[in-house]
Design a protein around this motif. Sequence first.
Motif, short mmCIF file in Angstrom:
data_model
loop_
_atom_site.label_atom_id
_atom_site.label_comp_id
_atom_site.label_asym_id
_atom_site.label_seq_id
_atom_site.Cartn_x
_atom_site.Cartn_y
_atom_site.Cartn_z
N ARG A 111 -8.77 -7.58 -4.73
CA ARG A 111 -9.08 -6.61 -5.79
C ARG A 111 -10.57 -6.54 -6.05
O ARG A 111 -11.13 -5.46 -6.29
CB ARG A 111 -8.30 -6.98 -7.05
CG ARG A 111 -8.34 -5.90 -8.11
CD ARG A 111 -7.40 -6.19 -9.27
NE ARG A 111 -6.03 -5.81 -8.98
CZ ARG A 111 -5.02 -6.65 -8.88
NH1 ARG A 111 -5.21 -7.95 -9.03
NH2 ARG A 111 -3.80 -6.20 -8.63
N GLU A 112 -11.27 -7.71 -5.95
CA GLU A 112 -12.73 -7.68 -6.13
C GLU A 112 -13.42 -6.89 -5.02
O GLU A 112 -14.37 -6.14 -5.29
CB GLU A 112 -13.29 -9.10 -6.14
CG GLU A 112 -12.95 -9.89 -7.40
CD GLU A 112 -11.81 -10.85 -7.21
OE1 GLU A 112 -11.95 -12.01 -7.58
OE2 GLU A 112 -10.77 -10.42 -6.63
N MET A 145 -12.09 -4.40 -3.32
CA MET A 145 -11.81 -2.99 -3.57
C MET A 145 -12.72 -2.44 -4.66
O MET A 145 -13.25 -1.32 -4.56
CB MET A 145 -10.35 -2.82 -3.97
CG MET A 145 -9.37 -2.94 -2.82
SD MET A 145 -9.47 -1.58 -1.64
CE MET A 145 -8.89 -0.21 -2.66
N ALA A 146 -12.93 -3.23 -5.70
CA ALA A 146 -13.81 -2.78 -6.77
C ALA A 146 -15.25 -2.64 -6.27
O ALA A 146 -15.97 -1.70 -6.63
CB ALA A 146 -13.75 -3.76 -7.94
N LEU A 202 -7.12 0.00 -10.29
CA LEU A 202 -6.61 -1.09 -9.46
C LEU A 202 -5.84 -2.13 -10.27
O LEU A 202 -5.36 -3.12 -9.69
CB LEU A 202 -7.76 -1.77 -8.73
CG LEU A 202 -8.59 -0.89 -7.79
CD1 LEU A 202 -9.78 -1.67 -7.25
CD2 LEU A 202 -7.74 -0.38 -6.65
N SER A 203 -5.71 -1.97 -11.56
CA SER A 203 -5.05 -3.00 -12.38
C SER A 203 -3.58 -3.12 -11.99
O SER A 203 -2.95 -2.16 -11.55
CB SER A 203 -5.15 -2.63 -13.85
OG SER A 203 -4.41 -1.44 -14.12
N PRO A 204 -3.03 -4.32 -12.12
CA PRO A 204 -1.62 -4.53 -11.75
C PRO A 204 -0.67 -3.61 -12.52
O PRO A 204 0.37 -3.22 -12.00
CB PRO A 204 -1.38 -6.00 -12.09
CG PRO A 204 -2.73 -6.63 -12.07
CD PRO A 204 -3.68 -5.58 -12.56
N ARG A 246 0.04 -0.37 -2.04
CA ARG A 246 0.20 -1.78 -2.39
C ARG A 246 1.42 -2.31 -1.66
O ARG A 246 2.56 -2.16 -2.08
CB ARG A 246 0.42 -1.93 -3.91
CG ARG A 246 -0.82 -1.90 -4.79
CD ARG A 246 -1.66 -3.18 -4.68
NE ARG A 246 -0.87 -4.39 -4.71
CZ ARG A 246 -0.47 -5.01 -5.82
NH1 ARG A 246 -0.79 -4.52 -7.00
NH2 ARG A 246 0.23 -6.12 -5.74
N LEU A 280 -1.94 -10.65 -2.21
CA LEU A 280 -2.37 -9.36 -2.76
C LEU A 280 -3.00 -8.54 -1.65
O LEU A 280 -3.92 -9.01 -0.96
CB LEU A 280 -3.37 -9.59 -3.89
CG LEU A 280 -4.12 -8.36 -4.41
CD1 LEU A 280 -3.15 -7.40 -5.09
CD2 LEU A 280 -5.23 -8.78 -5.36
N PHE A 335 -4.20 -4.42 -0.25
CA PHE A 335 -4.41 -2.99 -0.43
C PHE A 335 -4.58 -2.37 0.95
O PHE A 335 -5.53 -2.67 1.67
CB PHE A 335 -5.67 -2.72 -1.26
CG PHE A 335 -5.58 -3.18 -2.68
CD1 PHE A 335 -5.07 -2.35 -3.67
CD2 PHE A 335 -5.97 -4.47 -3.03
CE1 PHE A 335 -4.98 -2.78 -4.98
CE2 PHE A 335 -5.88 -4.91 -4.34
CZ PHE A 335 -5.40 -4.05 -5.32
N SER A 389 0.76 -10.24 -7.65
CA SER A 389 -0.54 -10.40 -8.34
C SER A 389 -0.59 -9.60 -9.63
O SER A 389 -1.46 -8.74 -9.80
CB SER A 389 -1.68 -10.00 -7.41
OG SER A 389 -1.73 -10.85 -6.28
#
Length: 972
Positions: free
Chosen positions: A749-750, A752-753, A761-763, A785, A792, A794, A972
């Motif tokens: 997620r980091e 992707m950000a 992107l939040s769960p 996802r 986790l 993407f 996640s």
Amino acid sequence: MAAGNRLAAGGRIDRSKPLHFTFNGKAYTGFQGDTLASALLANGVRLTARSFKYHRPRGIVGAGVEEPATLVELMGDDASGNRPATTVPLTEGLAAKAVNCWPSLAFDIGAVNQLASRFIPAGFYYKTFKWPNWHLYERPIRKAAGLAAAPSEPPSKGHYETRYGHCDVLIAGAGPAGLMAALTVARAGLRVMIADEGCEAGGSLLSRRLTIGGTDAMEWVDATFAELNAMPNVTHLQNATVWGYREHNYLMVTERAPANPSLLERTWRVRAGHVITATGAIERGLVFGNNDRPGVMLASAVQAYVNRYGVAPGKRAVIFTNNNSAYAVAADLAAAGVEVRAIADSRDAVPDEARAIVPGIEIMAGKCVTEAQGTRQIRSVAVAAKTGGSARILSCDLLAMSGGWNPTVHLWSQSRSTLRYDDPLATFLPDTPAQPISAAGAANGALTLQDALRSGAEAAAQIAGTTPPDIPDAPDLPYAMEPLWRVETAKGKAFLDLQNDVTVDDIHLALREGYSNVEHVKRYTTGGMGFDQGKTGNINIIGTVALAQGLAMDQVGTTTFRAPYTPVSFGAIGGLREETVALPYRHTPITEWNLAQGAFMYEAGARWRRPGYFPRAGEGLQEATNRECRAVRFGVGVYDGSPLGTFELKGRDVGRFLDYLYSNVMSSLKPGNGRYGLMLSDDGLIMDDGVCFRLDDHRWIVSTSTGHADAINGHMEEMLQTRFPEWNVFITTVTSQWNNATICGPKAREVMAALGTDIDLSPEAFPFMTVRDGTVAGLPARVVRVSFTGELSFEVNVAPRHMRALWAKVMEAGAPFGILPVGSEASHVLRVEKGFLSLGHEVDGTVDAYDLGMGWAMSKKKSDYLGKRAVQIRREGAAPRRELVGVIPEPDRQIPEGAPLTPGGRREKTEGFVTACVWSVVHERWVGLALLEGGHARHGETAHVRLKGGEVIPVRVTAPCHYDPDGDKLRS
């Protein structure tokens, strides 16, 4: 003449390069440019073979692929069997021996069959060897009528290769017609591929003394090829046979001894826009008594040995013919110093133009050879009138026979195009094409040089849409013939098919037995079968059937000409496709990036090339795989998931269509959501697993495994077209329209950000098993996802034109987080740790979803789906089932995949096997999966793995999931 049968001068051999070889253990010498056959004849070797059935003495008959009698077995590095001696190029140290003779060629015990020949006619074994079982007799019969043994070892040097080719026009044959056709279409700018089976171009011009445009014909050949080879749109394959013709102009070409010295053979699979068969014609023999004796040869072969190889196959010759072409042979023999005793011509009137070229040679018009006399070598021939009467005996050691010419229509027929019988030529010619194909030259009945050149030019000009070029002057003896299917007054066995020992009597027996159809005659007698495929004897067989039944030739028809046209080695058929070869492999846009990083590439299903692992300096497979696994489990990794099969389905009935294909319910999905599912076959076994996402009310995305993508595509189309043709469903393959970089790991997620995206992107906003469209790193993307690693993940999907840019940005954004590229090996380890099934491993064709602990994927709500009833029937049985479990080796060591599981290590029973065993970076030990009888109820027990050599290793049985059993990590 020089010593032996080698002429003092002439031929296209290189006399400055002598070559040493052995035949049946005896040493001989030839020259560069010889074939084994020409070298044997030059050394005076006349007895070269024993026949297939009767073990009669045989000699060399032809000069090319039409050779029906002399088959040899090559030994040493060149080991191969059943090679016509005429097609074996002479090389230094070549070792060959005759086949089908014991204890020796000169004294063959199998020749006793000649004494019993009356009792072993065609088909005798079908009637005789019935009781008590045919298999009791099969081995000795096959040995007695056998050929060479297959090589026991693969070639010690070199390898085989496969290539794919595409062209506008493929021309089979580089004789005068083929070269003129190639010149015409190449000048028009079309992509041309020329494939010629000879070791050098020229076809019949190599063996004849002719001129084109006032110069030697071979000078014209050299000039033509110099122009063709200078053109970038021309591919020239020499020593290459087009042997198979499939649908949609798909042709098989095997190239022998390519320019690359490390290659043995290369097979091309060519898709051509149009095909020109310029394959020439094959001379047929004549049917008379003992026409198989050593020294009885095709007249065209005699001409080839004299003019091309500088060899006189005999010192005193008789010519037997029914056409004009043999007169040119007689003239060439006389010019080479061979005594031509007489020409026996079955025609009552011999054309003046034929007589004119053989002054001083006796012509016996209206006469036939009734018998060749001699055993291991012809000594004389008996010549008599066609209607019988007293015979004249002519002593000779060579009989050159010519029964006319058969256009080589094998490829034409393989294309499913039709044939017609031509009365003036007494042969079958190409008629109506079934595919984009044309015939030219002798292959189309143009049997003089001028006509062959014109035929090739006209066929090519029609394809290119141009005007045919001017044809150079090419004088040649006009062709005229009168058919002679067999000599009625023959004495002794008269053979129609020398390769299979088929006689006139065999044909008559087949007809008496009721086998009146020519295809049935072929099978009953074996005439025209095997790799001969009727090259020399087929028309004579048809003529014999026609005479016996009082039918016209076109009423009898032809047999089927099957591929391969000439024998092809298994090595060439299964040649390698690797490294720098021009390959049909499918690549993703980042293949070059992978190679630049030192990736070890694997071949995945449907011919994809993808990285297996990325070794660093000093690392092997295990070290590199462990490093990549740690990145995914504890940091972040990225892999190229582009090869996964992807299909877009549209229509009002997609939901219920997918409900039928999958074992679980798909129609209840809301747009933007997806579900994992299983596709079953009719027998209830798992065909494939994958995910399905709904994009809107009538659009869906189905993802499949890489290896089964094509099969699943065909499966869906078959179901739709045969079972539900009325349903509104449209399937589009979009595998190559979407590429993806799958970012996976706790830090995904980091990354992707850091890439930048307008997708939340939040769960909560983007939960597991959902899909979102937006931009990523400034590129339009579809993000999914879904996780195949248990972490986790993407899956970022973009158009192929954006994939390189996306990958570069992912590596840049992920660098602060220690991102690593991940290959197939690491992906496999991560899947095993999670207990995710793999096709071909856990899904082995014997287990169903319940065995794999996936009963939750088998819907109980749906009234029906594909395979449901089969699963129910199977599970009603009482037989024990092998079920998926985890295994922990104790002591900690690797277990080979496929190792059997036995209770207590005893040998009397196998109760399962290990499907996978990997080093787990999470547990820092070896863990595995297995299929074990009653495994679901045996968690905590100890099973035993039996290894080669009797070693037994205990393993603890566990649940199949070794990591994150509740799935918290991947959600996640």
